[in-house]
Design a protein around this motif. Structure first.
Motif, PDB file in Angstrom:
ATOM      1  N   ASP A  51       0.810  -1.215   0.000  1.00  0.00           N
ATOM      2  CA  ASP A  51       0.000   0.000   0.000  1.00  0.00           C
ATOM      3  C   ASP A  51       0.844   1.267   0.000  1.00  0.00           C
ATOM      4  N   ASP A  52       2.124   1.165   0.338  1.00  0.00           N
ATOM      5  CA  ASP A  52       2.994   2.330   0.428  1.00  0.00           C
ATOM      6  C   ASP A  52       4.187   2.173  -0.495  1.00  0.00           C
ATOM      7  N   SER A  53       4.745   3.314  -0.900  1.00  0.00           N
ATOM      8  CA  SER A  53       6.009   3.257  -1.628  1.00  0.00           C
ATOM      9  C   SER A  53       7.113   2.989  -0.609  1.00  0.00           C
ATOM     10  N   PRO A  54       8.210   2.366  -1.012  1.00  0.00           N
ATOM     11  CA  PRO A  54       9.283   2.037  -0.059  1.00  0.00           C
ATOM     12  C   PRO A  54       9.851   3.262   0.651  1.00  0.00           C
ATOM     13  N   GLU A  55       9.807   4.415   0.022  1.00  0.00           N
ATOM     14  CA  GLU A  55      10.373   5.619   0.626  1.00  0.00           C
ATOM     15  C   GLU A  55       9.443   6.272   1.642  1.00  0.00           C
ATOM     16  N   SER A  56       8.172   5.926   1.614  1.00  0.00           N
ATOM     17  CA  SER A  56       7.212   6.651   2.449  1.00  0.00           C
ATOM     18  C   SER A  56       6.915   5.997   3.793  1.00  0.00           C
ATOM     19  N   HIS A  57       7.464   4.819   4.037  1.00  0.00           N
ATOM     20  CA  HIS A  57       7.132   4.145   5.284  1.00  0.00           C
ATOM     21  C   HIS A  57       8.358   3.469   5.863  1.00  0.00           C
ATOM     22  N   ARG A  58       8.416   3.448   7.175  1.00  0.00           N
ATOM     23  CA  ARG A  58       9.506   2.780   7.889  1.00  0.00           C
ATOM     24  C   ARG A  58       8.892   1.813   8.882  1.00  0.00           C
ATOM     25  N   PHE A  59       9.413   0.616   8.929  1.00  0.00           N
ATOM     26  CA  PHE A  59       8.892  -0.396   9.838  1.00  0.00           C
ATOM     27  C   PHE A  59       9.727  -0.463  11.101  1.00  0.00           C
ATOM     28  N   TYR A  60       9.074  -0.784  12.201  1.00  0.00           N
ATOM     29  CA  TYR A  60       9.741  -0.952  13.483  1.00  0.00           C
ATOM     30  C   TYR A  60       9.490  -2.369  13.964  1.00  0.00           C
ATOM     31  N   TYR A  61      10.518  -2.980  14.501  1.00  0.00           N
ATOM     32  CA  TYR A  61      10.422  -4.346  14.995  1.00  0.00           C
ATOM     33  C   TYR A  61      10.681  -4.347  16.493  1.00  0.00           C
ATOM     34  N   SER A  62      10.061  -5.280  17.184  1.00  0.00           N
ATOM     35  CA  SER A  62      10.305  -5.416  18.621  1.00  0.00           C
ATOM     36  C   SER A  62      10.079  -6.866  19.013  1.00  0.00           C
ATOM     37  N   LEU A  63      10.607  -7.214  20.162  1.00  0.00           N
ATOM     38  CA  LEU A  63      10.409  -8.560  20.684  1.00  0.00           C
ATOM     39  C   LEU A  63       9.006  -8.684  21.270  1.00  0.00           C
ATOM     40  N   ALA A  64       8.478  -9.887  21.246  1.00  0.00           N
ATOM     41  CA  ALA A  64       7.201 -10.140  21.918  1.00  0.00           C
ATOM     42  C   ALA A  64       7.386  -9.848  23.404  1.00  0.00           C
ATOM     43  N   GLU A  65       6.335  -9.395  24.043  1.00  0.00           N
ATOM     44  CA  GLU A  65       6.424  -8.983  25.443  1.00  0.00           C
ATOM     45  C   GLU A  65       7.029 -10.066  26.336  1.00  0.00           C
TER      46      GLU A  65
END
Length: 80
Positions: A51-65
């Motif tokens: 749904d987004d262009s690669p330049e318009s969005h940044r993903f964040y990752y985290s560990l499960a609680e």
């Protein structure tokens, strides 16, 4: 003051529809060698969102609680 009350109908048209959830662009299979040292990079992952262009969005990752108290595994943001 009842004389200063008014009502108006507002119509909102949403143009962007999130049809696709973020996903990994490929299958990741990660192995950790028994002689890996503390702090060693094990795997780098990325995600895409159709749904987004690669330049318009940044993903964040985290560990499960439930894994956040595990000092043997961490996730580090490489700002990329």
């Amino acid at each position: 003051n009842p004389e200063k009350i008014s009502e108006v109908n507002v119509h909102i048209q949403v143009l962007d529809i999130n049809d696709h959830a973020p996903e990994f662009p490929k299958y990741y299979e990660t192995f950790v060698c028994e002689n890996a040292v503390s702090g060693q990079l094990i795997q780098t992952i990325s995600a895409v969102d159709q749904d987004d262009s690669p330049e318009s969005h940044r993903f964040y990752y985290s560990l499960a609680e439930e894994a956040t108290n595990n000092s043997h595994f961490t996730v580090k943001d490489n700002q990329g």
